[in-house]
Write an enzyme that holds these catalytic residues in place. Structure first.
Site, PDB file in Angstrom:
ATOM      1  N   PHE A 142      68.191  37.603  55.464  1.00  0.00           N
ATOM      2  CA  PHE A 142      67.818  37.107  54.141  1.00  0.00           C
ATOM      3  C   PHE A 142      66.500  36.337  54.217  1.00  0.00           C
ATOM      4  O   PHE A 142      66.309  35.504  55.100  1.00  0.00           O
ATOM      5  CB  PHE A 142      68.900  36.166  53.595  1.00  0.00           C
ATOM      6  N   PRO A 143      65.580  36.564  53.274  1.00  0.00           N
ATOM      7  CA  PRO A 143      64.281  35.882  53.277  1.00  0.00           C
ATOM      8  C   PRO A 143      64.387  34.490  52.652  1.00  0.00           C
ATOM      9  O   PRO A 143      63.853  34.220  51.575  1.00  0.00           O
ATOM     10  CB  PRO A 143      63.407  36.813  52.443  1.00  0.00           C
ATOM     11  N   LYS A 144      65.053  33.584  53.362  1.00  0.00           N
ATOM     12  CA  LYS A 144      65.394  32.283  52.785  1.00  0.00           C
ATOM     13  C   LYS A 144      64.459  31.188  53.266  1.00  0.00           C
ATOM     14  O   LYS A 144      64.087  31.134  54.439  1.00  0.00           O
ATOM     15  CB  LYS A 144      66.837  31.923  53.134  1.00  0.00           C
ATOM     16  N   LYS A 145      64.093  30.300  52.323  1.00  0.00           N
ATOM     17  CA  LYS A 145      63.287  29.125  52.622  1.00  0.00           C
ATOM     18  C   LYS A 145      63.920  27.907  51.946  1.00  0.00           C
ATOM     19  O   LYS A 145      64.668  28.037  50.982  1.00  0.00           O
ATOM     20  CB  LYS A 145      61.852  29.318  52.108  1.00  0.00           C
ATOM     21  N   ARG A 188      69.215  34.109  57.611  1.00  0.00           N
ATOM     22  CA  ARG A 188      68.077  34.706  58.311  1.00  0.00           C
ATOM     23  C   ARG A 188      68.507  35.366  59.615  1.00  0.00           C
ATOM     24  O   ARG A 188      68.080  36.482  59.933  1.00  0.00           O
ATOM     25  CB  ARG A 188      67.013  33.640  58.578  1.00  0.00           C
TER      26      ARG A 188
END
Length: 263
Positions: free
Chosen positions: A116-119, A111
């Site tokens: 990056f759209p990381k969860k 992120r």
């Protein structure tokens, strides 16, 4: 601590114990299960940011399960998510729409550095007898299951290598302390020094389940087009900004939108 010391040490949060080290970020035996499927064109257009463009003839999504047992600085982890084929100024590439993984370091690094759209979630990729199986759990709920026949047919390694080396695009957003966007950029990055150790295809299936906070099913599976299983070594290259949404005229659009919300 002097200001000069802060600047010398400032790389990532938190200052005294960063969540991840500086690169390079090399991955050994990185394993992919990528299932390409056709989805609703209108829903796809709604999530791809301008100035990226979709192929008008297709409405494709690549659902990925990626196992990373040996990665510099990040350790051993797995991720899963959706990547969308796009083009940018005439160059074909991919836009990462969402990613879910099980390791704090690459969530923070992904992120903060690239966008990056990381969860946080619980993805897996494993072989069960004659089937390659990828799953994604968000909390106690299963939201994605992908399967493929294990190594049914080899595929052209040069084609796979070219696909991994194509441009990748991300939407990086970092807020200011007052909650407004301080960084809002389209970022391009590449996978580098790619060595393909093997690549295979086979029959595949993909099932996505609706979830409020892991909305992978918002891009529904209408038809599975293809699948590929890849084993590779590679380096995750750092990015560059190719479009700044906070520059004119994008900033004027943002301000106008904010005023309309206030009104």
């Amino acid at each position: 601590m002097r200001e000069t010391e802060i600047l010398e040490r400032a790389f990532a949060m938190p200052l005294t114990s960063p969540s991840y080290p500086p690169g390079p970020y090399r991955f050994v035996n990185r394993e992919y299960l990528i299932i390409t499927y056709r989805t609703d064109p209108a829903k796809l257009r709604a999530v791809v940011p301008e100035p990226l463009e979709l192929d008008q003839r297709e409405a494709l999504v690549k659902y990925e399960f990626i196992r990373m047992p040996d990665s510099n600085g990040f350790g051993d982890y797995t991720e899963s998510g959706q990547v969308i084929p796009v083009s940018f100024r005439g160059r074909r590439g991919s836009y990462t729409h969402c990613m879910f993984l099980d390791d704090e370091g690459p969530i923070s690094g992904g992120r903060e550095l690239w966008g990056f759209p990381k969860k946080l979630a619980k993805p897996t990729l494993r072989t069960e007898v004659d089937t390659l199986i990828g799953t994604l759990d968000y909390g106690p709920l299963r939201v994605a299951t992908g399967t493929m026949g294990y190594k049914h047919r080899e595929v052209d390694l040069s084609h796979v290598k070219a696909s991994l080396e194509a441009p990748n695009f991300l939407l990086k957003i970092i807020p200011h302390v007052d909650g407004t966007p301080r960084i809002c950029e389209l970022v391009e990055y590449h996978l580098e020094d790619v060595t393909i150790k093997g690549a295979w295809t086979g029959p595949a299936a993909l099932h996505l389940t609706p979830h409020a906070l892991a909305p992978v099913a918002d891009l529904p599976v209408l038809e599975v087009v293809s699948a590929v299983h890849i084993l590779a070594d590679l380096t995750l290259g750092l990015g560059k900004v190719v479009h700044d949404y906070l520059q004119q005229p994008s900033r004027r659009l943002l301000e106008a939108r904010a005023m309309s919300l206030v009104g």
